[in-house]
Design a protein around this motif. Structure first.
Motif, PDB file in Angstrom:
ATOM      1  N   GLY A 139       0.852  -1.228   0.073  1.00 37.36           N
ATOM      2  CA  GLY A 139       0.142  -0.100   0.041  1.00 37.36           C
ATOM      3  C   GLY A 139       0.880   1.483  -0.051  1.00 37.36           C
ATOM      4  O   GLY A 139       0.262   2.405   0.016  1.00 37.36           O
ATOM      5  N   TRP A 140       2.289   1.204  -0.117  1.00 37.15           N
ATOM      6  CA  TRP A 140       2.982   2.403  -0.201  1.00 37.15           C
ATOM      7  C   TRP A 140       3.393   2.814  -1.481  1.00 37.15           C
ATOM      8  O   TRP A 140       4.533   2.341  -1.926  1.00 37.15           O
ATOM      9  N   TYR A 141       2.635   3.335  -2.210  1.00 37.33           N
ATOM     10  CA  TYR A 141       2.771   3.754  -3.601  1.00 37.33           C
ATOM     11  C   TYR A 141       2.111   4.973  -3.984  1.00 37.33           C
ATOM     12  O   TYR A 141       1.446   5.634  -3.271  1.00 37.33           O
ATOM     13  N   THR A 142       2.549   5.565  -5.002  1.00 37.72           N
ATOM     14  CA  THR A 142       2.065   6.534  -5.703  1.00 37.72           C
ATOM     15  C   THR A 142       2.132   6.430  -7.104  1.00 37.72           C
ATOM     16  O   THR A 142       2.689   5.544  -7.553  1.00 37.72           O
ATOM     17  N   ILE A 143       1.107   6.796  -7.764  1.00 30.90           N
ATOM     18  CA  ILE A 143       1.088   7.134  -9.312  1.00 30.90           C
ATOM     19  C   ILE A 143       1.251   8.481  -9.665  1.00 30.90           C
ATOM     20  O   ILE A 143       0.728   9.414  -9.474  1.00 30.90           O
ATOM     21  N   THR A 144       2.178   8.599 -10.584  1.00 36.77           N
ATOM     22  CA  THR A 144       2.547  10.092 -11.227  1.00 36.77           C
ATOM     23  C   THR A 144       2.509   9.950 -12.588  1.00 36.77           C
ATOM     24  O   THR A 144       2.627   8.905 -13.145  1.00 36.77           O
ATOM     25  N   GLU A 145       2.539  10.982 -13.120  1.00 40.72           N
ATOM     26  CA  GLU A 145       2.263  11.401 -14.651  1.00 40.72           C
ATOM     27  C   GLU A 145       3.444  12.125 -14.933  1.00 40.72           C
ATOM     28  O   GLU A 145       3.908  13.404 -14.429  1.00 40.72           O
ATOM     29  N   ARG A 146       4.103  11.761 -16.129  1.00 39.56           N
ATOM     30  CA  ARG A 146       5.285  12.371 -16.604  1.00 39.56           C
ATOM     31  C   ARG A 146       5.313  12.261 -18.141  1.00 39.56           C
ATOM     32  O   ARG A 146       5.325  11.185 -18.643  1.00 39.56           O
ATOM     33  N   GLU A 147       5.459  13.475 -18.739  1.00 34.77           N
ATOM     34  CA  GLU A 147       5.198  13.421 -20.134  1.00 34.77           C
ATOM     35  C   GLU A 147       3.993  12.881 -20.801  1.00 34.77           C
ATOM     36  O   GLU A 147       4.332  12.125 -21.758  1.00 34.77           O
ATOM     37  N   GLY A 148       3.045  12.774 -20.122  1.00 33.57           N
ATOM     38  CA  GLY A 148       1.847  11.826 -20.796  1.00 33.57           C
ATOM     39  C   GLY A 148       1.868  10.467 -20.382  1.00 33.57           C
ATOM     40  O   GLY A 148       0.862   9.636 -20.731  1.00 33.57           O
TER      41      GLY A 148
END
Length: 84
Positions: free
Chosen positions: A15-24
């Protein structure tokens, strides 16, 4: 969130996560191991996976790590340990 590969990644990261956006592109980042660099402008996590839609499926590609990144991090940690 209902994709079996995402569910598996969430379980692996406890459960220790992130979802990130980079250049689409979307990246799933495991927060347990932190960033590769101490530089506040760098956002490369030790374990990061590019999420690539493939029709009804999803391809999960681990972002590569390089020896130079580890060397740079160890040098920075060594200097930090001595208060520099």
């Amino acid at each position: 969130m209902d994709n079996d590969k995402i569910v598996r990644l969430i379980k692996i990261t406890e459960g220790w996560y992130t979802i990130t956006e980079r250049e689409g592109d979307l990246y799933f980042n495991d927060l347990r191991f932190g960033l590769i660099s101490l530089d506040e402008n760098e956002t490369q996590f030790a374990f990061s996976y590019k999420l690539v839609p493939n029709g009804e499926d999803l391809i999960v590609e681990e972002r590569p790590k390089f020896k130079r990144d580890a060397k740079r991090l160890m040098t920075a940690l060594w200097q930090r340990m001595w208060g520099n």
